[in-house]
Design an enzyme around this catalytic site. Sequence first.
Site, PDB file in Angstrom:
ATOM      1  N   CYS A   2       0.858  -1.168   0.000  1.00 39.70           N
ATOM      2  CA  CYS A   2       0.000   0.000   0.000  1.00 39.70           C
ATOM      3  C   CYS A   2       0.902   1.228   0.000  1.00 39.70           C
ATOM      4  CB  CYS A   2      -0.838   0.030   1.279  1.00 39.70           C
ATOM      5  SG  CYS A   2      -1.608  -1.558   1.631  1.00 39.70           S
ATOM      6  N   ARG A  27       0.373   2.416  -5.814  1.00 38.79           N
ATOM      7  CA  ARG A  27       0.746   1.310  -4.924  1.00 38.79           C
ATOM      8  C   ARG A  27      -0.476   0.501  -4.475  1.00 38.79           C
ATOM      9  NH1 ARG A  27       6.069   2.651  -2.674  1.00 38.79           N
ATOM     10  NH2 ARG A  27       5.739   1.051  -1.109  1.00 38.79           N
ATOM     11  N   TRP A  72      -3.860  -1.847  -1.144  1.00 39.20           N
ATOM     12  CA  TRP A  72      -3.955  -3.007  -2.029  1.00 39.20           C
ATOM     13  C   TRP A  72      -4.134  -4.184  -1.080  1.00 39.20           C
ATOM     14  CZ3 TRP A  72      -0.606  -7.342  -2.927  1.00 39.20           C
ATOM     15  CH2 TRP A  72      -0.939  -8.082  -4.061  1.00 39.20           C
ATOM     16  N   ASN A  96       1.744  -0.269   5.932  1.00 36.77           N
ATOM     17  CA  ASN A  96       2.102  -0.909   4.669  1.00 36.77           C
ATOM     18  C   ASN A  96       2.985  -2.095   5.001  1.00 36.77           C
ATOM     19  OD1 ASN A  96       2.956  -1.571   2.048  1.00 36.77           O
ATOM     20  ND2 ASN A  96       4.646  -0.086   2.156  1.00 36.77           N
ATOM     21  N   GLY A  97       2.619  -3.290   4.494  1.00 38.00           N
ATOM     22  CA  GLY A  97       3.422  -4.481   4.763  1.00 38.00           C
ATOM     23  C   GLY A  97       2.524  -5.633   5.143  1.00 38.00           C
ATOM     24  N   GLU A 460       5.088 -11.565 -22.882  1.00 38.86           N
ATOM     25  CA  GLU A 460       4.719 -10.220 -22.457  1.00 38.86           C
ATOM     26  C   GLU A 460       3.364  -9.814 -23.051  1.00 38.86           C
ATOM     27  OE1 GLU A 460       5.431  -8.363 -20.242  1.00 38.86           O
ATOM     28  OE2 GLU A 460       4.817  -6.355 -20.821  1.00 38.86           O
ATOM     29  N   LYS A 464       0.155  -8.773 -20.837  1.00 36.99           N
ATOM     30  CA  LYS A 464      -0.482  -7.459 -21.005  1.00 36.99           C
ATOM     31  C   LYS A 464      -1.970  -7.607 -21.265  1.00 36.99           C
ATOM     32  CE  LYS A 464       1.776  -5.351 -19.996  1.00 36.99           C
ATOM     33  NZ  LYS A 464       3.012  -4.975 -19.403  1.00 36.99           N
ATOM     34  N   GLU A 467      -3.814  -8.881 -18.156  1.00 41.06           N
ATOM     35  CA  GLU A 467      -3.779  -7.898 -17.075  1.00 41.06           C
ATOM     36  C   GLU A 467      -4.831  -6.812 -17.233  1.00 41.06           C
ATOM     37  OE1 GLU A 467      -0.040  -5.848 -17.077  1.00 41.06           O
ATOM     38  OE2 GLU A 467      -0.212  -5.259 -14.987  1.00 41.06           O
ATOM     39  N   HIS A 483       2.788 -30.086 -28.681  1.00 36.07           N
ATOM     40  CA  HIS A 483       3.055 -30.994 -27.557  1.00 36.07           C
ATOM     41  C   HIS A 483       2.016 -30.853 -26.449  1.00 36.07           C
ATOM     42  CE1 HIS A 483       6.766 -32.229 -29.374  1.00 36.07           C
ATOM     43  NE2 HIS A 483       7.156 -30.972 -29.481  1.00 36.07           N
ATOM     44  N   LYS A 584       0.592  -1.094  -8.950  1.00 36.44           N
ATOM     45  CA  LYS A 584       1.775  -0.881  -9.788  1.00 36.44           C
ATOM     46  C   LYS A 584       3.017  -1.453  -9.139  1.00 36.44           C
ATOM     47  CE  LYS A 584       3.900   1.416 -13.241  1.00 36.44           C
ATOM     48  NZ  LYS A 584       3.806   0.537 -14.411  1.00 36.44           N
TER      49      LYS A 584
HETATM   50  O1  M6R Z   1       8.321  -2.540 -10.524  1.00 31.53           O
HETATM   51  P1  M6R Z   1       8.678  -3.870 -11.106  1.00 31.53           P
HETATM   52  O2  M6R Z   1       9.192  -3.782 -12.515  1.00 31.53           O
HETATM   53  O3  M6R Z   1       9.599  -4.666 -10.254  1.00 31.53           O
HETATM   54  O4  M6R Z   1       7.304  -4.668 -11.189  1.00 31.53           O
HETATM   55  C1  M6R Z   1       7.292  -6.021 -11.555  1.00 31.53           C
HETATM   56  C2  M6R Z   1       5.908  -6.476 -11.926  1.00 31.53           C
HETATM   57  O5  M6R Z   1       5.043  -6.362 -10.830  1.00 31.53           O
HETATM   58  C3  M6R Z   1       5.336  -5.662 -13.087  1.00 31.53           C
HETATM   59  O6  M6R Z   1       6.178  -5.713 -14.196  1.00 31.53           O
HETATM   60  C4  M6R Z   1       3.949  -6.194 -13.503  1.00 31.53           C
HETATM   61  O7  M6R Z   1       4.068  -7.465 -14.030  1.00 31.53           O
HETATM   62  C5  M6R Z   1       3.334  -5.215 -14.498  1.00 31.53           C
HETATM   63  N1  M6R Z   1       2.153  -4.647 -13.937  1.00 31.53           N
HETATM   64  C6  M6R Z   1       2.968  -5.832 -15.802  1.00 31.53           C
HETATM   65  O8  M6R Z   1       2.418  -4.894 -16.678  1.00 31.53           O
END
Ligand code: M6R
Length: 589
Positions: A2, A27, A72, A96-97, A460, A464, A467, A483, A584
């Site tokens: 958070c 966050r 979060w 936070n934690g 990736e 994306k 997500e 396979h 994020k």
């Molecule tokens: O801040 P970071 O690059 O360490 O974050 C790693 C992942 O949490 C981040 O890349 C996540 O997979 C993205 N939201 C993907 O779009």
Amino acid sequence: MCGIIGYIGGGNAAREVYQGLKRLEYRGYDSAGGAFLNGDELVVVKKQGRVEKLLPFIDGLRATAGIGHTRWATHGAPSDGNAHPHTVGDISVVHNGIIENYAELKSELVADGAVFVSDTDSEVIAHLLNKFYDGDLAYAMKKTVDMLEGSYAILAVRRGVQRIYAACNKSPLIIGYGDGENFCASDEPALAGKCDGISVLDDGDFAEISAEGVIIYDGDMQAVIREISPNLAVCENLGLGDCPHYMLKEIREVPLSVTQTVKAFAGAEQKLKAAFAGVDRIILTGCGTAYHAALLGKRYFEIFAKIPAETEIASEFRYKNPVIGKNTAVIAVSQSGETADTVEAARLARGLGARVIAVTNSRRSQLNRVADAVVPVAAGVEICVAATKSYTGQVAALLACAFAVAGYSYAEKAGVFGNIAELCGKVIENIDASSLAHLCSRSRGVYFLGRDLDYAVALEGSLKLKEISYVPGEGYPAGELKHGTLALIDENTVSVFLITDERLAGKCANAVEQVVSRGGRAAVITNVNGVPEKLPECVEHIILLPECEPYLAPFLTAVAVQTLAYRTAVILNRDPDKPRNLAKSVTVE
Ligand code: M6R
């Protein structure tokens, strides 16, 4: 995981806390709240949903101090009740934690008569502070954290006490020093434009913050001095411009991210080369998108520097008893530099004697502090939760590292990056992914397939799309389709093939045949001459990209799959900037 913020001073504390929370929303954004010292009152406001929901309730306050939280959820669903602050008696707390021993602590507190009103781990902190408070909140804080196992950055206020009390361990907390006012926050960007100097608290530190000053104590409650350094966070123009979403704006910033990153690399090159002296093995690590960038980095080190390279997902790496020698370099890739899994992996590697190199978009982060050398990614602030320009920035940084370790000078390769940026610009300008996005939006599953570097980008692309659109799917090596995965293919699935390497194009075209002959829908993203002619007629969607060397193609296919994901999310009416359940920066393990 958070974001937390605290303010005390002559300004409008409610407004300061609110603004800080807006900057920390990346966050976590499933609920938000604040506790304010408003005259003799302690006013607590907390709401499920985005930070904006607080505004009507705090607008009229004339508070002189406040603490805030954007959440979060880890323990307990997103709800008003589980939102922070948690208040027991006259004490309010934001955290936070993760408190790992909260269940035991809660049982003991309940046995003593405490009544819990949330499902969170954090509420135990408020109960403990209330239990130990005997007129000195600093003392109560010390007694409380002595009971806690896990990670925490805590801020607490008490009605009638013009102070904020803070403690942290394995969760970041910084102090910002103003004029007649002081701040504390999870990170530096939250304090952009607010103060000139900041200190980063060490694990185990406590702080007592008033408008007049800040006293920092170590774990033994001895007053200590933590270095004050300039606040580097600047108030960038973070508006949307003419874009409806940050994701689109940030995809458009991909070319700039590449050129800025390579410019910034010039300043890091010597230190990087020194860190690589004698290195005979490289391990690249990261999470999510950063891990996918690491997959490309591995190939760049193998292709150009001819050094054996491996990749490890950071959250797995730590628990594998990794074999690391003093000639091993561990490259930790992270946009935020705060991802707990990545930071801990880097810490472990360092402890085992590896040289640790951080590749990060953050100038000051936990990861930077652990690393022997930092390779900057200069993507600029990325607001959208889905990483776009930071991914291409990471890939550019890793390619620049591989060139440098291979002995190429910066000047020799500068043109390559100019070329990449120009080609990415062309893709951004010309790509039309709308009809394929419509197909994806109606499908039951979208599979991204490719070989070698295309496979890394396929992973990736799949991440994306999932997500931000919530359409299920996977990324697979195209050769693996037969396979097992082929069993998933039917007329309700879409297979998106990435084909950018002439050597592998024929084999990938065979895989396309295998899909369409089983009734699957197929699309191809390619820049290889002659590929479209080789494809079965029923391939409905072909996205053509500019030709380039195969090792540069990931930059172009990345922009293509990012755009496809974005368009699909918009068609499905999802918010691409703030996908459900995510944040994020993931600062818990
Ligand atoms: O801040 P970071 O690059 O360490 O974050 C790693 C992942 O949490 C981040 O890349 C996540 O997979 C993205 N939201 C993907 O779009």
